[in-house]
Design a protein around this motif. Structure first.
Motif, PDB file in Angstrom:
ATOM      1  N   ASP A  56     -26.369  50.866 -16.560  1.00 46.68           N
ATOM      2  CA  ASP A  56     -26.941  49.662 -15.966  1.00 46.68           C
ATOM      3  C   ASP A  56     -28.391  49.981 -15.626  1.00 46.68           C
ATOM      4  OD1 ASP A  56     -27.768  47.493 -14.498  1.00 46.68           O
ATOM      5  OD2 ASP A  56     -26.024  47.456 -13.177  1.00 46.68           O
ATOM      6  N   VAL A  57     -29.293  49.403 -16.382  1.00 43.89           N
ATOM      7  CA  VAL A  57     -30.729  49.623 -16.183  1.00 43.89           C
ATOM      8  C   VAL A  57     -31.379  48.273 -15.918  1.00 43.89           C
ATOM      9  CG1 VAL A  57     -32.865  50.469 -17.205  1.00 43.89           C
ATOM     10  CG2 VAL A  57     -30.698  51.620 -17.718  1.00 43.89           C
ATOM     11  N   SER A  58     -32.077  48.159 -14.804  1.00 44.96           N
ATOM     12  CA  SER A  58     -32.817  46.931 -14.521  1.00 44.96           C
ATOM     13  C   SER A  58     -34.065  47.276 -13.730  1.00 44.96           C
ATOM     14  CB  SER A  58     -31.954  45.938 -13.730  1.00 44.96           C
ATOM     15  OG  SER A  58     -31.561  46.475 -12.486  1.00 44.96           O
ATOM     16  N   GLY A  59     -35.112  46.508 -13.979  1.00 42.45           N
ATOM     17  CA  GLY A  59     -36.366  46.771 -13.279  1.00 42.45           C
ATOM     18  C   GLY A  59     -36.924  48.149 -13.568  1.00 42.45           C
ATOM     19  N   GLY A  60     -36.614  48.692 -14.762  1.00 40.12           N
ATOM     20  CA  GLY A  60     -37.113  50.021 -15.118  1.00 40.12           C
ATOM     21  C   GLY A  60     -36.463  51.153 -14.358  1.00 40.12           C
ATOM     22  N   ARG A  61     -35.266  50.902 -13.770  1.00 41.72           N
ATOM     23  CA  ARG A  61     -34.610  51.936 -12.963  1.00 41.72           C
ATOM     24  C   ARG A  61     -33.105  51.932 -13.232  1.00 41.72           C
ATOM     25  NH1 ARG A  61     -35.348  55.271  -8.925  1.00 41.72           N
ATOM     26  NH2 ARG A  61     -37.570  54.771  -8.853  1.00 41.72           N
ATOM     27  N   LEU A  62     -32.532  53.126 -13.217  1.00 43.19           N
ATOM     28  CA  LEU A  62     -31.087  53.269 -13.368  1.00 43.19           C
ATOM     29  C   LEU A  62     -30.384  52.767 -12.111  1.00 43.19           C
ATOM     30  CD1 LEU A  62     -28.676  54.494 -15.038  1.00 43.19           C
ATOM     31  CD2 LEU A  62     -28.999  56.568 -13.672  1.00 43.19           C
ATOM     32  N   ARG A  63     -29.338  51.951 -12.309  1.00 44.69           N
ATOM     33  CA  ARG A  63     -28.572  51.419 -11.172  1.00 44.69           C
ATOM     34  C   ARG A  63     -27.154  51.976 -11.128  1.00 44.69           C
ATOM     35  NH1 ARG A  63     -32.818  49.367  -8.299  1.00 44.69           N
ATOM     36  NH2 ARG A  63     -34.173  48.208  -9.717  1.00 44.69           N
ATOM     37  N   ALA A  64     -26.574  52.213 -12.306  1.00 51.50           N
ATOM     38  CA  ALA A  64     -25.191  52.688 -12.353  1.00 51.50           C
ATOM     39  C   ALA A  64     -24.881  53.198 -13.751  1.00 51.50           C
ATOM     40  CB  ALA A  64     -24.226  51.566 -11.977  1.00 51.50           C
ATOM     41  N   VAL A  65     -23.798  53.963 -13.847  1.00 46.79           N
ATOM     42  CA  VAL A  65     -23.266  54.362 -15.145  1.00 46.79           C
ATOM     43  C   VAL A  65     -21.802  53.934 -15.205  1.00 46.79           C
ATOM     44  CG1 VAL A  65     -24.829  56.319 -15.397  1.00 46.79           C
ATOM     45  CG2 VAL A  65     -22.594  56.681 -14.349  1.00 46.79           C
ATOM     46  N   THR A  66     -21.340  53.626 -16.405  1.00 48.38           N
ATOM     47  CA  THR A  66     -19.928  53.307 -16.603  1.00 48.38           C
ATOM     48  C   THR A  66     -19.274  54.472 -17.316  1.00 48.38           C
ATOM     49  OG1 THR A  66     -20.391  50.945 -16.733  1.00 48.38           O
ATOM     50  CG2 THR A  66     -18.277  51.691 -17.597  1.00 48.38           C
ATOM     51  N   LEU A  67     -18.177  54.963 -16.748  1.00 53.25           N
ATOM     52  CA  LEU A  67     -17.462  56.110 -17.281  1.00 53.25           C
ATOM     53  C   LEU A  67     -16.105  55.682 -17.807  1.00 53.25           C
ATOM     54  CD1 LEU A  67     -18.175  58.678 -14.398  1.00 53.25           C
ATOM     55  CD2 LEU A  67     -19.499  58.316 -16.493  1.00 53.25           C
ATOM     56  N   ALA A  68     -15.678  56.285 -18.897  1.00 54.92           N
ATOM     57  CA  ALA A  68     -14.350  56.049 -19.459  1.00 54.92           C
ATOM     58  C   ALA A  68     -13.549  57.336 -19.319  1.00 54.92           C
ATOM     59  CB  ALA A  68     -14.439  55.619 -20.919  1.00 54.92           C
ATOM     60  N   GLN A  69     -12.482  57.295 -18.528  1.00 53.22           N
ATOM     61  CA  GLN A  69     -11.656  58.478 -18.255  1.00 53.22           C
ATOM     62  C   GLN A  69     -10.332  58.358 -19.000  1.00 53.22           C
ATOM     63  OE1 GLN A  69     -12.082  61.332 -15.719  1.00 53.22           O
ATOM     64  NE2 GLN A  69     -10.614  61.966 -17.293  1.00 53.22           N
ATOM     65  N   GLU A  70     -10.000  59.374 -19.788  1.00 54.53           N
ATOM     66  CA  GLU A  70      -8.735  59.394 -20.522  1.00 54.53           C
ATOM     67  C   GLU A  70      -7.713  60.185 -19.725  1.00 54.53           C
ATOM     68  OE1 GLU A  70      -6.927  61.117 -24.736  1.00 54.53           O
ATOM     69  OE2 GLU A  70      -9.073  60.757 -24.543  1.00 54.53           O
ATOM     70  N   ASP A  71      -6.521  59.609 -19.496  1.00 49.34           N
ATOM     71  CA  ASP A  71      -5.495  60.333 -18.745  1.00 49.34           C
ATOM     72  C   ASP A  71      -4.620  61.142 -19.696  1.00 49.34           C
ATOM     73  OD1 ASP A  71      -3.629  58.616 -19.912  1.00 49.34           O
ATOM     74  OD2 ASP A  71      -3.501  57.307 -18.160  1.00 49.34           O
ATOM     75  N   ALA A  72      -3.631  61.834 -19.127  1.00 51.59           N
ATOM     76  CA  ALA A  72      -2.791  62.726 -19.925  1.00 51.59           C
ATOM     77  C   ALA A  72      -2.018  61.974 -20.999  1.00 51.59           C
ATOM     78  CB  ALA A  72      -1.818  63.468 -19.012  1.00 51.59           C
ATOM     79  N   GLY A  73      -1.767  60.692 -20.778  1.00 53.79           N
ATOM     80  CA  GLY A  73      -1.032  59.910 -21.762  1.00 53.79           C
ATOM     81  C   GLY A  73      -1.905  59.270 -22.811  1.00 53.79           C
ATOM     82  N   GLY A  74      -3.216  59.478 -22.730  1.00 48.81           N
ATOM     83  CA  GLY A  74      -4.128  58.914 -23.717  1.00 48.81           C
ATOM     84  C   GLY A  74      -4.681  57.556 -23.341  1.00 48.81           C
ATOM     85  N   CYS A  75      -4.281  57.027 -22.180  1.00 47.97           N
ATOM     86  CA  CYS A  75      -4.810  55.745 -21.725  1.00 47.97           C
ATOM     87  C   CYS A  75      -6.218  55.945 -21.154  1.00 47.97           C
ATOM     88  CB  CYS A  75      -3.903  55.134 -20.661  1.00 47.97           C
ATOM     89  SG  CYS A  75      -2.287  54.676 -21.283  1.00 47.97           S
TER      90      CYS A  75
END
Length: 555
Positions: A250-269
């Motif tokens: 998430d970038v706005s106003g020339g600055r980083l605001r957030a990141v989105t992470l994708a976490q895989e669990d032991a079952g592959g979800c």
């Protein structure tokens, strides 16, 4: 304390054991300083190198430090006597209390959000360790597995051809360096290097990396070393998540605001999580092609840079030993001989050896379905039958079409897919004998050098997997390199294709403050971002990035 450079020790005084070497060093130092061995206190090896400039007189050369019984006054008196006798060359007094480079000091005030470090290669590990010791509780995310699980996945790929695109030789804790010998030799100079080496030793690496001129850890030792670095990060307050990757910014106003992470669990979800942060360190490595595409889509500043491609070349290690060590070849003191070659052609093109692995193995370094790429590795003992190295030619930004900053990545992909097709599928690699390559004819079988690539090879020609300017450069360079290393152009040496991941084809542009020039709060570091070229320079870049982050918080 006295420091003495150029202390020579003959091979005949050594038997390959550390105890014998320490005794020989003490005797040689006493002779050089013109004192009795019993007058020396605390002899310390600071550097050890092999001098093979004269093949008939190969020997070891050391830089040693020692105190004298009687203390500093005696040391100054001895240096004066040596100076009057004109025997003080290479002898100096050093301050035992000299201030060493250290990790950043703890931050004095609380911060609103914790830093997120993307990628657990050397740059990411050392950046996260530095931030954790500074009290910033970083979150380190790595798309691949921890070292133990990663080794299992790599082994399964080698046996069956099944490829896990999230955990492989490129992706996982320790990065690509974990499975490429762990070479710590660097052409850069930094006060951080000693700290990095000491940190590796504290984590379980062999202590000789502190003084060996060409140190390495070995791909059999590195997994437990990087595991220990993870434990250190967690013990200092950091968090490490494996099977977790960054999928958005998430970038706005020339600055980083957030990141989105994708976490895989032991079952592959897979579960996505938005993490609010104004500080993300981009240490993803140059094989994280989806990350580069994300950066381009989010208008983070990228630029093309020169990179290199080619093949792996394999020789008999015994032949390389004879070429470099002469009659001393086979000495347990010397071990397997390394080499480093380069060649500048009249065409303006250059070729060079890269990541040379004495007594090592060519490995399958694929990270995308349907693409073959190679790398090399050695175990700590470096006792394999073959020597291998990347044999590469430069690819310049002007070689690439259009203006896409990621055009080099697309070229890499095309070459890897061509190699997959030439190998016949299942990640079998195309291979060709050097003699046939030089004559422009396809090969049909191995000679005396058996290829070590684990998925097997398909004999033929490697030219079709690479741009003509790369193949032609390598063909012109091999005979010239043989003038510097006898037998390098041996007809039965093996070329295995393709080597495409030696360096990043793109750079994430950063300013003098260490942040992306277009996105404040985004800190590109390491090889993938285009600012390092090996374990030591990547780790250094990670530490220096952490320093800049700490300084920015102090301001």
């Amino acid at each position: 304390m006295l420091e003495v450079t150029g202390v020579r020790v003959a091979l005949s005084e050594l038997d390959g054991t550390d105890k014998h070497e320490r005794s020989a060093c003490k005797r040689a130092l006493a002779k050089r300083l013109r004192v009795g061995a019993d007058e020396l206190a605390g002899v310390e090896r600071r550097r050890r190198s092999i001098d093979a400039r004269k093949r008939g007189s190969v020997h070891l050369t050391f830089t040693l430090r020692a105190g004298l019984v009687g203390g500093k006054a005696h040391e100054r008196d001895l240096l004066g006597r040596l100076a009057r006798a004109k025997a003080d060359r290479g002898v100096s007094l050093v301050d035992e209390d000299e201030k060493a480079f250290d990790f950043p000091a703890p931050v004095a005030r609380a911060v609103a959000t914790r830093p997120v470090v993307v990628g657990a290669g050397c740059a990411g590990l050392f950046c996260a360790l530095s931030l954790a010791r500074a009290g910033l509780a970083p979150l380190l995310v790595e798309r691949g597995d921890d070292a133990a699980r990663r080794a299992e996945v790599v082994g399964q790929h080698n046996r069956t051809g099944a490829l896990d695109v999230e955990s492989n030789i490129q992706f996982g804790v320790g990065g690509a360096g974990t499975f490429s010998d762990g070479k710590l030799q660097t052409g850069t100079r930094s006060p951080a290097h000693r700290l990095i080496l000491e940190t590796f030793v504290d984590a379980g690496a062999p202590c000789e990396i502190l003084w060996d001129a060409k140190p390495h850890i070995g791909s059999d030792v590195l997994p437990r070393v990087v595991d220990d670095l993870v434990r250190q990060i967690e013990a200092a307050g950091g968090e490490v998540r494996c099977r977790c990757r960054m999928v958005d910014l998430d970038v706005s106003g020339g600055r980083l605001r957030a990141v989105t992470l994708a976490q895989e669990d032991a079952g592959g979800c897979v579960r996505e999580e938005r993490v609010e942060t104004d500080c993300a360190v981009l240490a993803c490595g140059h094989s994280a092609r989806d990350v580069f595409e994300l950066l381009r889509d989010r208008r983070v500043a990228l630029e093309r840079k020169t990179f290199a491609m080619g093949v792996r070349i394999e020789h008999s290690q015994a032949a390389i030993d004879r070429a470099l060590w002469g009659p001393a070849a086979g000495s347990p003191v010397l071990g397997a001989a390394p080499y480093k070659l380069s060649c500048h052609l009249d065409s303006g093109r250059s070729a060079f050896s890269f990541c040379m692995c004495p007594g090592g193995y060519v490995v399958s370094a694929a990270s995308e379905v349907g693409g073959v790429c190679t790398n090399g590795m050695s175990l700590f003992g470096r006792d394999g039958a073959n020597a291998n190295a990347g044999l590469l030619a430069n690819v310049f930004p002007t070689d690439l079409p259009g203006d896409d900053p990621l055009a080099g990545i697309e070229l890499q992909r095309r070459c890897e897919r061509a190699a997959f097709a030439a190998g016949g599928g299942a990640y079998v690699a195309p291979a060709q004998l050097v003699g046939d390559f030089l004559q422009g004819v396809a090969s049909s079988a191995a000679g005396r050098v058996e290829p070590t690539y684990p998925r097997g090879v398909s004999w033929g020609a490697v030219d079709g997997c690479l741009p003509d300017y790369v193949s032609n450069t390598l063909r012109a360079a091999i005979p010239q390199m043989a003038h510097h290393l006898r037998g390098f152009d041996a007809a039965d040496a093996v070329l295995t294709g393709v080597e495409t991941r030696s360096s990043s084809p793109a750079r994430v542009t950063r300013g003098e403050d260490g942040q992306s020039v277009a996105t404040a709060g985004l800190w590109p570091v390491g090889e993938g971002a285009g600012y390092a070229g090996g374990i030591m320079s990547a780790a250094t870049d990670g530490i220096l990035c952490a320093e800049k982050i700490v300084e920015s918080l102090a301001r």
